[in-house]
Every structure is written in C-alpha cells, then in structure tokens.
Write an enzyme that holds these catalytic residues in place. Structure first.
Site, PDB file in Angstrom:
ATOM      1  N   CYS A 284     -32.013  17.911  41.630  1.00 35.84           N
ATOM      2  CA  CYS A 284     -30.779  18.501  42.138  1.00 35.84           C
ATOM      3  C   CYS A 284     -31.054  19.983  42.378  1.00 35.84           C
ATOM      4  O   CYS A 284     -31.266  20.739  41.423  1.00 35.84           O
ATOM      5  CB  CYS A 284     -29.638  18.324  41.144  1.00 35.84           C
ATOM      6  SG  CYS A 284     -28.078  19.087  41.662  1.00 35.84           S
TER       7      CYS A 284
ATOM      8  N   ARG B 255     -25.029   9.995  46.243  1.00 36.68           N
ATOM      9  CA  ARG B 255     -25.040   8.778  45.428  1.00 36.68           C
ATOM     10  C   ARG B 255     -24.712   9.161  43.982  1.00 36.68           C
ATOM     11  O   ARG B 255     -25.223  10.142  43.443  1.00 36.68           O
ATOM     12  CB  ARG B 255     -26.400   8.084  45.506  1.00 36.68           C
ATOM     13  CG  ARG B 255     -27.539   8.945  45.026  1.00 36.68           C
ATOM     14  CD  ARG B 255     -28.857   8.206  44.966  1.00 36.68           C
ATOM     15  NE  ARG B 255     -29.868   9.090  44.406  1.00 36.68           N
ATOM     16  CZ  ARG B 255     -31.068   8.687  44.001  1.00 36.68           C
ATOM     17  NH1 ARG B 255     -31.407   7.425  44.097  1.00 36.68           N
ATOM     18  NH2 ARG B 255     -31.940   9.553  43.510  1.00 36.68           N
TER      19      ARG B 255
ATOM     20  N   CYS C  98     -24.842  20.320  48.344  1.00 38.89           N
ATOM     21  CA  CYS C  98     -25.989  19.568  47.840  1.00 38.89           C
ATOM     22  C   CYS C  98     -27.240  20.336  48.225  1.00 38.89           C
ATOM     23  O   CYS C  98     -27.543  20.468  49.416  1.00 38.89           O
ATOM     24  CB  CYS C  98     -26.002  18.155  48.422  1.00 38.89           C
ATOM     25  SG  CYS C  98     -27.455  17.180  47.943  1.00 38.89           S
TER      26      CYS C  98
END
Length: 285
Positions: free
Chosen positions: A81, A212, A220
């Site tokens: 991430c 997801r 993101c």
C-alpha cells in the site's frame, strides 16, 4: 489497545503499535476497527512491528528494522500500500521509532523493502517500477471498459474512460466486474481521464479507484503509480513525472528506469485507546 489515526490524501489508516509482535490481530478485529460507524473507521490497518518479530518480515530484517503489516478494511491481507507506507513512515518518525537521515529509510513490506524520504509535510516512497504485462477489461454499470494489467507489487487494472463518460458519474458503490482468470486474487481497478497540464510534470491524470478489500477509497498510492506508468506509455515515454489527482488530493509519481517514487502529504490526526470489549460487542451487532 493504543492506536493512531492517519491518512495520505484521504486514504486513511488505523496504526497499531506492536513492536514485538505480541498483538493478536485477527480479520474480525481489523474489520471492526475499520468500521466507520461502530469502530474507528479506516481503509485499512497498519500494524507497526519489527521485521524480526513478524514471520512475513523476518527475511527482510537485515535490510529494514520495521515491517508494515498491512490489512484491508475487510480483514484480508494486501501485499503493498503506497499511501500506507508513507503514513507508516510518518508514524515511525513522529514517535521516535526511527530518525530521519540523509539516506532513505527502509521499510519491509509483503512486496519487499521500500525506501522513504521525508521533506516537510511530504513523504516519498520508492517502490518497484510498475510492470505492464497484459490487457483485460472491467464491467461497471453496463459499461465494458478495456484496461491495462499492471503489477506494482499488487495487481491493478487501469481503464481509460471513453469520450462522453464523466469520471464523477461512475457508480463505485458496487464492485466492478473483472476476469477472475486474470486476477485470481482480486484486483484494484482504476478509472482515468486526462487532466489539464501541470507545471514541472510530463503529464496529468485524474483517477478514481475501487480497491479490493476496501471498496472505493479517496486515494490509492500503488494505483497512482500504475496509472502514471500507463499514461506515460500512452504518451510514448518509459520514464517521467506525472501529477495524479485522486478525490483526496494530488500525488506526484516519478517513474525512473528502475523504480517508481510516490510523493504526497502524510498526516497523523489522532491518537487514543480503543475499548476492545466495546468493539467486539459492536462487531457482533
């Protein structure tokens, strides 16, 4: 249990200090913490643990002291991430668990070791260069959109919107459909349109993303890197600097010959304690 709340361009996280890996973290607890009505609320959980004390980080302990144990809001794991890594580094520095130095700070993740640099309110992390290796499609609201498959340590599908389809008009309250043969473990789907020119960049793209395990998020980081790589390719470039606007703000992505740097603000907004008994009662409904 102590926690800190932070975000990077609106991509928000609950950070749990657990230096020695003693916290019993479960998918149910993660989902309860991330519940925006009955918990703290977040896109995911970042457990702050020494690499040597976590089975997924032990192999990287020689390169990085700290391991970012990242969980999606639904309690599933994620390999990487980008915004989470930037917020994780902000936490390490602000709490004194790491000290800024001239060299980049290494952080272990499930996608390998990333490096971070801090300049004022911005934190930049160096990740693997996005790898575009296939084409696929996503379905959303009656639309079938072709896209590029991109690996940034986790899977992405970058779909350019056709003329006449507004980015703001997309209904991302439901998950886009995708080909499970291409993405057996699921995929983050980015929808993009070109933006106006931005000074000191090689291009500008606006995006929304369905992640997801977390649904639509305001930002993101790995998705921004995937989008930048696709936009540069479409402009006939292998490297360059892209401004990527997400609903939560602006990220700057620099794609080099060997890697990808993601830069933007990373902010810690609160610290406190969570009542695990109350959280478990709420989680049971």
């Amino acid at each position: 249990m102590e926690f800190t709340k932070g975000h990077g361009t609106g991509n928000d996280f609950v950070l749990l200090p657990d230096p020695d890996g003693q916290l019993e973290l479960t998918p149910e607890l993660v989902a309860a913490l991330c519940d925006r009505r009955r918990g703290i609320g977040a896109d995911g959980v970042l457990r702050v643990v020494r690499a040597a004390k976590h089975p997924d980080g032990a192999g990287q302990a020689g390169e990085a002291e700290w391991f970012m144990d990242y969980w999606n809001a639904d309690g599933s794991f994620a390999e990487m991430c980008g915004n989470g890594a930037r917020v994780f580094v902000r936490y390490l520095l602000d709490t004194g668990l790491a000290t800024p130095a001239g060299a980049a700070l290494p952080v272990a993740t499930r996608a390998g070791v990333v490096r971070a640099l801090v300049e004022g309110g911005a934190v930049s992390v160096e990740m693997r260069k996005p790898r575009m290796y296939d084409e696929s499609s996503a379905t959303l609201g009656g639309l079938t959109l072709s896209g590029t498959v991109v690996d940034v340590g986790n899977p992405h599908l970058v779909c350019a919107l056709p003329s006449g389809v507004e980015l703001s008009a997309l209904d991302l309250t439901v998950a886009p459909g995708f080909d499970p043969a291409v993405f057996p473990a699921g995929v983050n789907v980015e929808f993009i349109v070109p933006g106006d020119p931005v000074d000191d960049t090689d291009g500008h793209t606006r995006m929304r993303v369905y992640e997801r395990g977390s649904a639509e998020t305001l930002s993101c980081g790995t998705g921004a890197c995937a989008v930048a790589a696709v936009a540069l390719r479409d402009a006939g470039r292998d490297t360059g600097v892209m401004a990527v606007d997400v609903p939560g703000g602006r990220l700057t992505v620099t794609v080099t010959e060997d890697s990808c740097w993601l830069s933007g603000p990373a902010v810690l907004v609160a610290t406190g304690e969570v009542d695990l008994l109350a959280l478990s009662v709420a989680a049971r409904g």
